[in-house]
Design a protein around this motif. Structure first.
Motif, short mmCIF file in Angstrom:
data_model
loop_
_atom_site.label_atom_id
_atom_site.label_comp_id
_atom_site.label_asym_id
_atom_site.label_seq_id
_atom_site.Cartn_x
_atom_site.Cartn_y
_atom_site.Cartn_z
N LYS A 58 0.85 -1.19 0.00
CA LYS A 58 0.00 0.00 0.00
C LYS A 58 0.88 1.23 0.00
O LYS A 58 1.96 1.26 0.60
CB LYS A 58 -0.96 0.02 1.19
N VAL A 59 0.41 2.25 -0.71
CA VAL A 59 1.09 3.53 -0.80
C VAL A 59 0.29 4.50 0.05
O VAL A 59 -0.91 4.69 -0.17
CB VAL A 59 1.15 4.03 -2.25
N ALA A 60 0.92 5.10 1.06
CA ALA A 60 0.17 5.91 2.03
C ALA A 60 0.95 7.15 2.43
O ALA A 60 2.18 7.22 2.28
CB ALA A 60 -0.15 5.07 3.27
N ILE A 61 0.20 8.13 2.93
CA ILE A 61 0.80 9.30 3.55
C ILE A 61 0.27 9.41 4.97
O ILE A 61 -0.83 8.95 5.27
CB ILE A 61 0.51 10.60 2.76
N PHE A 62 1.07 10.01 5.85
CA PHE A 62 0.71 10.12 7.26
C PHE A 62 0.77 11.57 7.69
O PHE A 62 1.73 12.29 7.39
CB PHE A 62 1.66 9.28 8.12
N GLY A 63 -0.26 12.02 8.42
CA GLY A 63 -0.27 13.36 8.97
C GLY A 63 0.60 13.45 10.20
O GLY A 63 1.08 12.44 10.73
N ASP A 64 0.82 14.68 10.67
CA ASP A 64 1.63 14.87 11.87
C ASP A 64 1.02 14.18 13.09
O ASP A 64 1.73 13.84 14.04
CB ASP A 64 1.78 16.37 12.16
N ASP A 65 -0.30 14.00 13.07
CA ASP A 65 -0.98 13.32 14.17
C ASP A 65 -1.01 11.81 14.00
O ASP A 65 -1.63 11.10 14.81
CB ASP A 65 -2.42 13.84 14.31
N GLY A 66 -0.35 11.30 12.95
CA GLY A 66 -0.31 9.86 12.71
C GLY A 66 -1.45 9.34 11.87
O GLY A 66 -1.48 8.14 11.53
N VAL A 69 -3.67 8.06 5.33
CA VAL A 69 -4.52 8.06 4.14
C VAL A 69 -3.86 7.16 3.10
O VAL A 69 -2.72 7.39 2.70
CB VAL A 69 -4.70 9.48 3.56
N THR A 70 -4.57 6.12 2.68
CA THR A 70 -4.06 5.20 1.68
C THR A 70 -4.33 5.76 0.29
O THR A 70 -5.47 6.01 -0.08
CB THR A 70 -4.71 3.82 1.81
N LEU A 71 -3.28 5.96 -0.48
CA LEU A 71 -3.41 6.50 -1.83
C LEU A 71 -3.71 5.41 -2.85
O LEU A 71 -4.49 5.62 -3.78
CB LEU A 71 -2.12 7.24 -2.22
N SER A 72 -3.10 4.25 -2.70
CA SER A 72 -3.35 3.15 -3.62
C SER A 72 -2.82 1.86 -3.03
O SER A 72 -2.00 1.86 -2.10
CB SER A 72 -2.69 3.40 -4.98
N VAL A 73 -3.29 0.75 -3.59
CA VAL A 73 -2.80 -0.58 -3.25
C VAL A 73 -2.32 -1.22 -4.54
O VAL A 73 -3.05 -1.25 -5.54
CB VAL A 73 -3.90 -1.44 -2.59
N ALA A 93 5.60 9.45 -0.76
CA ALA A 93 4.71 8.68 0.10
C ALA A 93 5.49 7.54 0.74
O ALA A 93 6.64 7.26 0.36
CB ALA A 93 3.53 8.13 -0.70
N THR A 94 4.87 6.90 1.70
CA THR A 94 5.43 5.72 2.35
C THR A 94 4.82 4.48 1.71
O THR A 94 3.63 4.45 1.44
CB THR A 94 5.13 5.74 3.86
N VAL A 95 5.63 3.46 1.48
CA VAL A 95 5.13 2.21 0.90
C VAL A 95 5.37 1.08 1.91
O VAL A 95 6.49 0.91 2.40
CB VAL A 95 5.82 1.88 -0.43
N ILE A 96 4.30 0.34 2.20
CA ILE A 96 4.32 -0.70 3.23
C ILE A 96 3.81 -2.01 2.64
O ILE A 96 2.83 -2.03 1.89
CB ILE A 96 3.42 -0.30 4.42
N ALA A 97 4.47 -3.12 2.99
CA ALA A 97 4.04 -4.44 2.53
C ALA A 97 2.75 -4.82 3.26
O ALA A 97 2.74 -4.88 4.49
CB ALA A 97 5.12 -5.47 2.78
N GLU A 98 1.68 -5.08 2.50
CA GLU A 98 0.43 -5.55 3.11
C GLU A 98 0.46 -7.04 3.38
O GLU A 98 -0.35 -7.55 4.16
CB GLU A 98 -0.76 -5.22 2.20
N HIS A 184 -8.92 4.32 5.88
CA HIS A 184 -7.67 4.96 5.44
C HIS A 184 -7.78 5.45 4.00
O HIS A 184 -7.14 6.45 3.63
CB HIS A 184 -6.51 3.97 5.56
N ARG A 185 -8.57 4.78 3.19
CA ARG A 185 -8.70 5.17 1.79
C ARG A 185 -9.62 6.38 1.60
O ARG A 185 -9.49 7.10 0.61
CB ARG A 185 -9.21 3.99 0.96
#
Length: 223
Positions: A58-66, A69-73, A93-98, A184-185
């Motif tokens: 998943k490709v995601a961004i994170f706010g300062d509060d944690g 928001v998932t941009l895409s899978v 963005a951050t990319v994480i293994a689902e 998240h999406r």
């Protein structure tokens, strides 16, 4: 499927001849990631392109509060990480293994050289980027124009279009994402998504069974 056949099935490399594909394969290396491993973080310096051999990220961004928001899978055959190689900017963005993943990585210099040597690869890249831009525009319109109920329904419809299976009775079956994944999406809370999913089921638009969701044939008329 051989590695050469697999690479030819990836849109970015689909226009390359066998010799060019073999040259790319010699420059790539395999990398494995466990579920929930971070492949790279937003704002990191980007020096590699990745192609998914197996698994899903998943490709995601994170706010300062944690807040996430998932941009895409992305899944098998997709590639990511090209933006930093093209514009020399940090990762967007951050990319994480689902799930457990196996990736091919290609270094910046090798990627750039391949683009310069084979115009077909550049054409394929432009087409993929244009497709992703259309999808981003679609996602922005969903967030801006639909209420939460409509946003939840749109996510389920998108999953059905991407990976759903149509049954003989006209329904479509698709894997059931977690309510947090949907939240998240669409930029909402898990509790709100749970209420919307319950409403969709009570109104007869969907039916959940185990890890699957069944969509009625007229589901898309909800938005």
């Amino acid at each position: 499927m051989t590695e050469r056949e697999f690479l030819k099935s990836v849109p970015l490399f689909s226009r390359l001849g066998e010799a060019s594909v073999d040259a790319i394969l010699r420059l790539t290396r395999r990398r494995r990631f466990k579920k929930d491993d971070v492949i790279f973080h937003e704002k990191e310096v980007g020096d590699s392109l990745f192609v998914i051999l197996h698994g899903r990220v998943k490709v995601a961004i994170f706010g300062d509060d944690g807040k996430e928001v998932t941009l895409s899978v992305l899944s098998e055959g997709d590639f990511f990480g090209e933006m930093s190689l093209l514009d020399q900017e940090p990762r967007s963005a951050t990319v994480i293994a689902e799930e457990e993943c196996e990736l091919l990585s290609l270094q910046r210099d090798d990627f750039t050289r391949a683009l310069e040597q084979d115009p077909g690869m550049g054409t394929s890249l432009i087409q993929v980027l244009a497709s992703r831009l259309r999808k981003a525009n679609h996602q922005i319109s969903t967030l801006a124009l639909l209420d939460v109920y409509g946003r939840v329904a749109r996510v389920i419809q998108e999953l059905a279009e991407e990976e759903g299976k149509r049954l003989k009775d006209g329904r479509v079956v698709v894997r059931r994402p977690t309510h947090m994944d949907i939240a998240h999406r669409i930029g909402s809370s898990r509790e709100t998504v749970t209420r919307m999913m319950r409403d969709l089921e009570e109104n007869g638009h969907i039916e959940t069974q185990g890890r699957e969701i069944f969509l009625r044939p007229d589901f898309q008329k909800l938005f």
